[in-house]
Write a protein that holds these residues in place. Structure first.
Motif, short mmCIF file in Angstrom:
data_model
loop_
_atom_site.label_atom_id
_atom_site.label_comp_id
_atom_site.label_asym_id
_atom_site.label_seq_id
_atom_site.Cartn_x
_atom_site.Cartn_y
_atom_site.Cartn_z
N GLN A 70 0.85 -1.18 0.00
CA GLN A 70 0.00 0.00 0.00
C GLN A 70 0.89 1.24 0.00
O GLN A 70 1.87 1.31 0.75
CB GLN A 70 -0.92 0.03 1.22
N LEU A 71 0.54 2.23 -0.84
CA LEU A 71 1.30 3.47 -0.96
C LEU A 71 0.77 4.52 -0.01
O LEU A 71 -0.43 4.82 0.00
CB LEU A 71 1.23 3.99 -2.40
N PHE A 72 1.67 5.08 0.79
CA PHE A 72 1.35 6.20 1.69
C PHE A 72 2.20 7.39 1.26
O PHE A 72 3.38 7.23 0.94
CB PHE A 72 1.64 5.84 3.14
N PHE A 73 1.61 8.57 1.27
CA PHE A 73 2.28 9.77 0.77
C PHE A 73 2.00 10.92 1.71
O PHE A 73 0.86 11.14 2.13
CB PHE A 73 1.75 10.08 -0.63
N LYS A 74 3.06 11.67 2.04
CA LYS A 74 2.92 12.88 2.85
C LYS A 74 3.77 13.97 2.22
O LYS A 74 4.90 13.73 1.81
CB LYS A 74 3.37 12.64 4.29
N ALA A 75 3.20 15.17 2.16
CA ALA A 75 3.93 16.33 1.63
C ALA A 75 3.25 17.58 2.17
O ALA A 75 2.15 17.51 2.74
CB ALA A 75 3.91 16.33 0.11
#
Length: 139
Positions: A70-75
């Motif tokens: 599963q892809l998790f992204f934070k920015a």
């Protein structure tokens, strides 16, 4: 290299840890100096029993991580703890792409020979660095 460009030099440590693959190195780390001044770190291995984290990219503006597929992204401006689900369809496996190209199917996203050679030069520099224990320029 797709994201950050050409590499100037590397230093690496590669070794056999588990012995599950004979004398094949199953764990390695490298520091990478890109020609544009960016520093990177690459870690790869086959020593984690569960292998929950398959990719992690971290930087000063955000990060992306794949955990249990599963892809998790934070920015900046995006901080959701839920996995990203709206993704494009996955490309065929590289071997399938190659076979498709050999069969004459058009528009296969194959790596160009010069690009493949550049990556081989980086790997050769990493293996040399691991042998001699110092930074190696990438030819």
């Amino acid at each position: 290299m797709w994201m950050l460009g050409d590499i100037e030099a590397v230093v690496a440590d590669l070794r056999v840890v588990s012995g599950r693959y004979g004398k094949c190195d199953d764990n390695g780390q490298a520091l990478i100096k890109f020609k544009n001044g960016v520093m990177g770190a690459l870690t790869a291995g086959w020593v984690d029993v569960a292998n929950p984290v398959t990719l992690m990219i971290s930087g000063t503006e955000g990060n992306a991580v794949i955990v249990h597929d599963q892809l998790f992204f934070k920015a900046k401006g995006y901080n959701d703890d839920k996995p990203v689900t709206q993704l494009p369809a996955a490309l065929p496996l590289p071997m399938d792409q190659f076979v498709n190209a050999v069969e004459g199917k058009p528009d296969q996203p194959l790596v160009k020979p010069a690009e493949a050679a550049a990556r081989v030069a980086v790997m050769e520099a990493m293996y040399k660095s691991a042998r001699v224990g110092k930074w190696e320029d990438v030819g």
